[in-house]
Write a protein that holds these residues in place. Sequence first.
Motif, PDB file in Angstrom:
ATOM      1  N   ASP A 151       7.014   1.160  11.523  1.00 18.92           N
ATOM      2  CA  ASP A 151       6.361   2.303  10.919  1.00 18.92           C
ATOM      3  C   ASP A 151       7.229   2.943   9.846  1.00 18.92           C
ATOM      4  O   ASP A 151       6.724   3.537   8.897  1.00 18.92           O
ATOM      5  CB  ASP A 151       6.020   3.352  11.991  1.00 18.92           C
ATOM      6  CG  ASP A 151       4.829   2.935  12.830  1.00 18.92           C
ATOM      7  OD1 ASP A 151       4.046   2.099  12.352  1.00 18.92           O
ATOM      8  OD2 ASP A 151       4.691   3.436  13.953  1.00 18.92           O
ATOM      9  N   THR A 152       8.542   2.835   9.992  1.00 24.97           N
ATOM     10  CA  THR A 152       9.428   3.445   9.000  1.00 24.97           C
ATOM     11  C   THR A 152       9.282   2.783   7.644  1.00 24.97           C
ATOM     12  O   THR A 152       9.434   3.428   6.613  1.00 24.97           O
ATOM     13  CB  THR A 152      10.890   3.352   9.463  1.00 24.97           C
ATOM     14  OG1 THR A 152      11.186   2.002   9.820  1.00 24.97           O
ATOM     15  CG2 THR A 152      11.146   4.251  10.647  1.00 24.97           C
ATOM     16  N   GLN A 153       8.969   1.489   7.608  1.00 24.92           N
ATOM     17  CA  GLN A 153       8.782   0.812   6.341  1.00 24.92           C
ATOM     18  C   GLN A 153       7.531   1.340   5.643  1.00 24.92           C
ATOM     19  O   GLN A 153       7.534   1.543   4.430  1.00 24.92           O
ATOM     20  CB  GLN A 153       8.658  -0.706   6.552  1.00 24.92           C
ATOM     21  CG  GLN A 153       8.529  -1.462   5.226  1.00 24.92           C
ATOM     22  CD  GLN A 153       8.404  -2.958   5.419  1.00 24.92           C
ATOM     23  OE1 GLN A 153       8.312  -3.433   6.548  1.00 24.92           O
ATOM     24  NE2 GLN A 153       8.385  -3.693   4.326  1.00 24.92           N
ATOM     25  N   VAL A 154       6.484   1.583   6.402  1.00 22.10           N
ATOM     26  CA  VAL A 154       5.264   2.135   5.817  1.00 22.10           C
ATOM     27  C   VAL A 154       5.552   3.512   5.245  1.00 22.10           C
ATOM     28  O   VAL A 154       5.128   3.843   4.128  1.00 22.10           O
ATOM     29  CB  VAL A 154       4.147   2.224   6.874  1.00 22.10           C
ATOM     30  CG1 VAL A 154       2.877   2.785   6.245  1.00 22.10           C
ATOM     31  CG2 VAL A 154       3.877   0.859   7.482  1.00 22.10           C
ATOM     32  N   ILE A 182       2.413  14.226   5.822  1.00 19.86           N
ATOM     33  CA  ILE A 182       3.771  14.603   6.193  1.00 19.86           C
ATOM     34  C   ILE A 182       4.803  13.938   5.290  1.00 19.86           C
ATOM     35  O   ILE A 182       5.902  14.461   5.108  1.00 19.86           O
ATOM     36  CB  ILE A 182       4.071  14.267   7.673  1.00 19.86           C
ATOM     37  CG1 ILE A 182       3.926  12.771   7.955  1.00 19.86           C
ATOM     38  CG2 ILE A 182       3.171  15.071   8.592  1.00 19.86           C
ATOM     39  CD1 ILE A 182       4.235  12.376   9.380  1.00 19.86           C
ATOM     40  N   THR A 183       4.443  12.798   4.692  1.00 19.62           N
ATOM     41  CA  THR A 183       5.360  12.121   3.785  1.00 19.62           C
ATOM     42  C   THR A 183       5.486  12.883   2.477  1.00 19.62           C
ATOM     43  O   THR A 183       6.577  13.093   1.952  1.00 19.62           O
ATOM     44  CB  THR A 183       4.879  10.685   3.496  1.00 19.62           C
ATOM     45  OG1 THR A 183       4.895   9.934   4.699  1.00 19.62           O
ATOM     46  CG2 THR A 183       5.776  10.000   2.480  1.00 19.62           C
ATOM     47  N   VAL A 184       4.356  13.316   1.943  1.00 23.95           N
ATOM     48  CA  VAL A 184       4.351  13.969   0.640  1.00 23.95           C
ATOM     49  C   VAL A 184       4.863  15.401   0.722  1.00 23.95           C
ATOM     50  O   VAL A 184       5.713  15.830  -0.050  1.00 23.95           O
ATOM     51  CB  VAL A 184       2.927  13.958   0.046  1.00 23.95           C
ATOM     52  CG1 VAL A 184       2.868  14.781  -1.231  1.00 23.95           C
ATOM     53  CG2 VAL A 184       2.498  12.534  -0.229  1.00 23.95           C
ATOM     54  N   GLN A 185       4.344  16.160   1.663  1.00 24.31           N
ATOM     55  CA  GLN A 185       4.660  17.576   1.701  1.00 24.31           C
ATOM     56  C   GLN A 185       6.020  17.854   2.332  1.00 24.31           C
ATOM     57  O   GLN A 185       6.670  18.841   2.009  1.00 24.31           O
ATOM     58  CB  GLN A 185       3.574  18.352   2.457  1.00 24.31           C
ATOM     59  CG  GLN A 185       3.741  19.852   2.368  1.00 24.31           C
ATOM     60  CD  GLN A 185       2.578  20.597   2.977  1.00 24.31           C
ATOM     61  OE1 GLN A 185       1.652  20.004   3.518  1.00 24.31           O
ATOM     62  NE2 GLN A 185       2.630  21.901   2.894  1.00 24.31           N
ATOM     63  N   SER A 186       6.457  16.990   3.208  1.00 25.45           N
ATOM     64  CA  SER A 186       7.655  17.205   4.022  1.00 25.45           C
ATOM     65  C   SER A 186       7.341  18.259   5.068  1.00 25.45           C
ATOM     66  O   SER A 186       6.725  19.281   4.786  1.00 25.45           O
ATOM     67  CB  SER A 186       8.851  17.629   3.180  1.00 25.45           C
ATOM     68  OG  SER A 186      10.031  17.649   3.956  1.00 25.45           O
ATOM     69  N   THR A 204       7.270   7.965  11.869  1.00 25.91           N
ATOM     70  CA  THR A 204       6.469   8.191  10.661  1.00 25.91           C
ATOM     71  C   THR A 204       7.048   9.294   9.775  1.00 25.91           C
ATOM     72  O   THR A 204       6.585   9.477   8.655  1.00 25.91           O
ATOM     73  CB  THR A 204       5.022   8.566  11.032  1.00 25.91           C
ATOM     74  OG1 THR A 204       5.003   9.838  11.699  1.00 25.91           O
ATOM     75  CG2 THR A 204       4.394   7.515  11.927  1.00 25.91           C
ATOM     76  N   PHE A 205       8.051  10.032  10.263  1.00 24.58           N
ATOM     77  CA  PHE A 205       8.649  11.098   9.474  1.00 24.58           C
ATOM     78  C   PHE A 205       9.793  10.551   8.620  1.00 24.58           C
ATOM     79  O   PHE A 205      10.447   9.567   8.970  1.00 24.58           O
ATOM     80  CB  PHE A 205       9.150  12.226  10.380  1.00 24.58           C
ATOM     81  CG  PHE A 205       8.050  13.024  11.019  1.00 24.58           C
ATOM     82  CD1 PHE A 205       7.538  14.147  10.389  1.00 24.58           C
ATOM     83  CD2 PHE A 205       7.513  12.646  12.242  1.00 24.58           C
ATOM     84  CE1 PHE A 205       6.513  14.880  10.965  1.00 24.58           C
ATOM     85  CE2 PHE A 205       6.495  13.374  12.833  1.00 24.58           C
ATOM     86  CZ  PHE A 205       5.996  14.499  12.196  1.00 24.58           C
TER      87      PHE A 205
END
Length: 587
Positions: A216-219, A377-381, A419-420
């Motif tokens: 999941d970390t690669q995604v 969560i990826t974009v906004q942090s 995923t974070f």
Amino acid sequence: MGRHSLPDGYGAGTADPRPRVRRRNVALATALVLAVAAGTAAAVRGGLLSFGSSCQDQAVRLKVAASPDVAPALKAAAAHARDNDITSDGRCLDISVTAREAYKVTDALRSGKRSDVQVWVPDSDLWVQRVTGDSKATQVTEAGNVASSPVGVAVVPTAAKSLGWPAKTYTWTELAGAAMQDDRLKLGAADPSRSAAGLLALTRLSSTTGAAKGEDTQVAAMAKALSQRTADSDSQVLETLPRDSSGAEQGNPKRNQALVLSEQAAFAHNAAADSADKLDLFYPKDGSPRLDYPLTLVDESRLTTDESRAALRFMTLLDQPDGRAILAKHGFRTQADSAPDALITRAGGRAPQPYAESAPEPASAKALQEALGMWTITVQSARVTTVVDASASMTEEVPGTGQSRMDVTRASLLQALATFTPEDEIGLWKFSTKLDGNRDYRVLVPTDRLGDRKGSGTQRDKLSAAFSGLKPVPGGATGLYDTTLAAYKAATESYVKGKFNALVILTDGVNQDPGSVSRSTLVDELEQLVDPNRPVSLIAIAVGPDADKVEVEQIAKAAGGSGHEVSEPSGIHSVILKAIVEAGSRS
């Protein structure tokens, strides 16, 4: 072409442009059929819906909102209907088409306000799902699909040649990986929260990478890289391409050499571009998801019978040879698994690219939601404090798994953690009763950046170990109320501007601390703590059959958050992502 409900034999010989599609539309269209089928069938048998009839009485007027890519084709079809006196029940069709971004129409319909249009044609069924899944929304009814267009990766010729186009084929993961490994090939996309093409590609990337790598970390890393190069809409993302073939433009770090794009968008771009600015199109070999353009009735119950029939009539026009020709002229596919050579060539495709392959099964609502949650969560942090119930009841076995509630909860939390990104701030509390003196809770890992060094490892390493080490407290009860109040106070006091701030509380029971604040006091104090300038979303999750969903909903709503219920702890990961998306859409 579409799955519209018409008498047998009418429009025979045409095919649905979206193969193996979910049959949910059949049920949704039933209400429409019951209202108008008898009259429509009689009209068809009587010739009242035939082409070339003279107009009688006043025209039937319809307002149509359509995604900007398909709006020009629908306007041309509407003009064709007017110019050729095409009628419904002997009355002319007067159809006005307005281009509107699908996400904007979706937001308006979900607000529940009365719409000013009778028909909506978004670029994808995923927008319709979002509306129909909201009980407060203005309801919509799908009547069928008018066209389709696969989603691929369009690339400027010099970069495409370096990637071996058209002979070499790639998976979604390989294409994204090529963009990450070579700084000269920058991949852009429209914001998946606002673009169906962007979200479908992200979901495909997420599902195939996860299945192939188990990482999941690669995604998340790919999504993070992509998030740096997004535009608000599909039309705007085309503006990120180099403006010319000069070295300054080609080497401009703000320019993209590759774009996630629909076949139709590439077709339209190439039709207007000079030969040197045309794009080549890769069709990933693990499947190109498709935009499917559902024609949808808006608030069907308030439409007149004439309006409903006219909408169906317009859809059948689009399914006739003249209508299909108009759609094809604008770069759309109109028949199942049909890839006309002329369309493919103008869109930038060429053999042996797998452009004629069947589309993969449509992504499930769960897969779309998880991809969008990961993107959010990826974009906004994010800054998220997780509070986990460690009462004795967490030792109970989850039926059919051979594992305890805590075992499965740990696994789900570790999955969510993956995923974070390093920029996200995550912390962990656990609670039962009297874990720290008279306190029902204990802070195991203070909320901090996952990428920060903590001793010999990072915050992520520390959290991973803490999640893995969670154990129920023997004989421990559930001190829910005091813990919730303390955790929410801490989250609001440590609020970080510019991040998505949230408190996630997981409990498998009801409050069992007789010395705690009452539920009513908790609700009152949470309401007083809410600060619109420092918003913290309270996400309360009731886990298992013993938890009180009503209670967690009431507690969460007091802080402007959301309560959720999962029957098995394995669903926690999905629920957290869903709750984050919902909270993000309200902010």
